[in-house]
Design an enzyme around this catalytic site. Structure first.
Site, PDB file in Angstrom:
ATOM      1  CG  HIS A  61      -0.306  -0.248   2.498  1.00 48.25           C
ATOM      2  ND1 HIS A  61       0.067  -1.496   2.937  1.00 48.25           N
ATOM      3  CD2 HIS A  61       0.075   0.604   3.478  1.00 48.25           C
ATOM      4  CE1 HIS A  61       0.655  -1.410   4.119  1.00 48.25           C
ATOM      5  NE2 HIS A  61       0.669  -0.148   4.488  1.00 48.25           N
TER       6      HIS A  61
ATOM      7  CG  ASP B  95       3.794   1.340   4.123  1.00 49.18           C
ATOM      8  OD1 ASP B  95       3.206   1.477   5.206  1.00 49.18           O
ATOM      9  OD2 ASP B  95       3.876   0.246   3.512  1.00 49.18           O
TER      10      ASP B  95
ATOM     11  CG  HIS C 275       2.339  -0.877   9.469  1.00 49.81           C
ATOM     12  ND1 HIS C 275       2.623  -1.860   8.524  1.00 49.81           N
ATOM     13  CD2 HIS C 275       1.954   0.209   8.753  1.00 49.81           C
ATOM     14  CE1 HIS C 275       2.422  -1.378   7.310  1.00 49.81           C
ATOM     15  NE2 HIS C 275       2.024  -0.140   7.410  1.00 49.81           N
TER      16      HIS C 275
ATOM     17  CG  HIS D 180      -0.669   2.666   6.962  1.00 45.25           C
ATOM     18  ND1 HIS D 180       0.543   2.558   6.310  1.00 45.25           N
ATOM     19  CD2 HIS D 180      -1.012   3.973   6.881  1.00 45.25           C
ATOM     20  CE1 HIS D 180       0.909   3.745   5.838  1.00 45.25           C
ATOM     21  NE2 HIS D 180      -0.014   4.622   6.170  1.00 45.25           N
TER      22      HIS D 180
ATOM     23  CG  HIS E  33      -0.522  -1.480  19.880  1.00 46.17           C
ATOM     24  ND1 HIS E  33       0.162  -2.204  20.827  1.00 46.17           N
ATOM     25  CD2 HIS E  33       0.303  -1.406  18.794  1.00 46.17           C
ATOM     26  CE1 HIS E  33       1.363  -2.553  20.341  1.00 46.17           C
ATOM     27  NE2 HIS E  33       1.460  -2.087  19.106  1.00 46.17           N
ATOM     28  CD  GLU E  34      -0.594  -0.379  15.204  1.00 45.35           C
ATOM     29  OE1 GLU E  34      -0.585  -1.590  15.481  1.00 45.35           O
ATOM     30  OE2 GLU E  34       0.441   0.248  14.923  1.00 45.35           O
TER      31      GLU E  34
ATOM     32  CG  HIS F 250       3.559   1.980  17.439  1.00 41.97           C
ATOM     33  ND1 HIS F 250       4.543   1.608  18.326  1.00 41.97           N
ATOM     34  CD2 HIS F 250       2.909   0.828  17.110  1.00 41.97           C
ATOM     35  CE1 HIS F 250       4.506   0.303  18.531  1.00 41.97           C
ATOM     36  NE2 HIS F 250       3.524  -0.200  17.811  1.00 41.97           N
TER      37      HIS F 250
ATOM     38  CG  HIS G 253       6.017  -3.259  19.994  1.00 34.85           C
ATOM     39  ND1 HIS G 253       6.323  -3.846  18.798  1.00 34.85           N
ATOM     40  CD2 HIS G 253       4.765  -2.750  19.844  1.00 34.85           C
ATOM     41  CE1 HIS G 253       5.315  -3.720  17.954  1.00 34.85           C
ATOM     42  NE2 HIS G 253       4.342  -3.063  18.557  1.00 34.85           N
TER      43      HIS G 253
END
Lengths: 379, 83
Positions: A69, A71, A84, A97, A119-120, A123, A129
């Site tokens: 997609h 990246d 991610h 994404h 969670h994402e 980031h 993590h």
């Protein structure tokens, strides 16, 4: 917890996000609400605030994609890699994404969108993590049985606060209690706590609603006994810790305010094309949020309270009246200086300030009683 | 022997899954062309131990069933270590 190598973080606290596209697995407003709840998880424990954009380049661009997609990190079909995200920075940095080949759900079955988004977004804010299995930032997906009980682990909170610090202390008048910061999402207010204060109070079709943190008490007409509910149980896309709420009876609508946005609800339905920006009501740009509001059904005037001043809005002409703001102390002697919430009932105004409540007779222009805020909850 | 062939194939799959996992999430040396020649070669054992430690597994250095199960669970696509 760990941060990304070189510890990238946003150099500002007010971030923008944009939901670029949607998964066919869920209704749009469920996706909106999941992303909003996921952002609130981090907002509650940091000074960060998030403003939604509907076009252009936001700091955090959120999208669904399959396989390659664009990246160089292609997704891998159902299972394995779910999503991610990239650490803070310009362009695609900060973006999230989701793998559209997953079955995205809003409950504990399938892959829960809220959990993965929270969670994402960790980031996107700079967390890498965590090796702590209790942590949201543990890399392997762990579904929660009772999502309403979800909360960040201390490891997550320590991690994000190592980047952005804790949330600003409550307003200066409130006592700063030197205990560990307990985000409002974990507090469960007790109706008979003598120190109980309210975020907002409103009528709704003859009932009384008292909002606090994620909850509200409802005093139905047919029962004196108040019942406590989660706000999200009735209005999933509404935020918690509201600023103000009032009913315009002639419109059978309750208007609910948080920050610079407000929603219109009719019963349990949130009206389309809301939330709107509060400045559409006629507030100047200097006003970032309101503290309380009440609509006088006889006079068809709505009063907005901001710090130690108040504004009056004409419901007929739908415009803010001239000659405002005025000082609360002038318009409502004996009330204030600050107001948490206001209710009109039985011909009186009831002003809530912390754990105290001032019954105000608008004709006599004076306070007639001082009560405990939770007196309506039959304590 | 067919049984031997099946075991061989199964083992091959395990190795491929583990190699992909360690390359994706543990910075397993793509550049150093570390190839999964033998799963008991020291760089591979070290990487398996690093992964087991991070994910809270018993650090055996072997592709035991707990480790294989954990590698099969859905997860975030962001690596656990490295850039």
């Amino acid at each position: 917890f760990t941060t990304f190598p070189d510890t990238p973080k946003w150099q500002k606290n007010h971030l923008t996000y944009r939901i670029v596209n949607y998964t066919p697995d869920l209704p749009r407003q469920v996706v909106d609400s999941a992303i909003e709840k996921a952002l609130r998880v981090w907002a509650e424990v940091t000074p960060l605030t998030f403003f939604r954009m509907y076009a252009g380049e936001a700091d955090i661009m959120i999208s669904f994609a399959v396989r390659e997609h664009g990246d160089f990190y292609p997704f891998d079909g159902p299972g394995n890699s779910l999503a991610h995200a990239y650490p803070p920075g310009p362009g695609f940095y900060g973006d999230v994404h989701f793998d559209e080949d997953e079955k995205w759900t809003e409950n504990a079955s399938g892959t829960n969108l809220f959990l993965v988004a929270a969670h994402e977004l960790g980031h996107s804010l700079g967390l890498f993590h965590s090796a702590n299995r209790e942590a949201l930032m543990f890399p392997v997906y762990q579904s929660f049985k009772d999502l309403a009980q979800f909360h960040l682990s201390q490891d997550d909170i320590a991690g994000i606060q190592s980047l952005y610090g804790p949330p600003p202390p409550p307003s200066p008048t409130a006592p700063v209690v030197p205990t560990e910061y307990m985000p409002p999402r974990h507090r469960t207010p007790a109706k008979c706590d003598p120190a109980l204060s309210f975020d907002a109070v409103s009528t709704l079709r003859g009932e009384l609603l008292f909002f606090k943190d994620r909850f509200f008490w409802r005093r139905p007409r047919w029962s004196l006994q108040p019942q406590r509910h989660l706000i999200s149980a009735f209005w999933p896309s509404l935020p918690s810790e509201l600023d103000a709420a009032y009913e315009v009876i002639s419109k059978d609508t309750v208007f609910i305010f948080k920050g610079n946005k407000f929603w219109a609800v009719r019963g349990t339905d949130i009206q389309a094309d809301y939330p709107k920006d509060i400045h559409t009501l006629g507030f100047p740009p200097t006003i970032k949020k309101i503290d309380a509001a009440v609509s006088d059904k006889e006079k068809e005037k709505t009063y907005f309270f901001v710090k130690d001043e108040y504004w009056r809005f004409d419901e007929k002409s739908q415009s803010m009246e001239r000659g405002f703001p005025r000082r609360i102390a002038d318009g409502f002697p004996g009330v204030g200086p600050k107001v948490d919430a206001v209710l009109q009932a039985f011909g009186f105004f009831y002003f809530f300030n912390g754990s105290s409540q001032f019954e105000f007779d608008a004709n006599a222009r004076r306070v007639t009683h001082i009560l405990k805020s939770n007196s309506w909850l039959l304590c | 022997h067919p049984l031997h062939g099946a075991v061989k194939e199964e083992e091959q799959k395990t190795m491929e899954l583990a190699q992909h996992y360690l390359e994706s999430y543990y910075n397993f040396g793509k550049e150093e062309k570390q190839i999964f020649r033998r799963k008991d070669s020291s760089p591979v054992v070290k990487k398996i131990q690093e992964m087991q430690k991070f994910l809270g597994l018993e650090v055996t250095g072997k592709l035991d069933s707990d480790t294989m199960r954990m590698m099969g669970r859905p997860r975030c696509g962001v690596p656990d270590v490295g850039h």
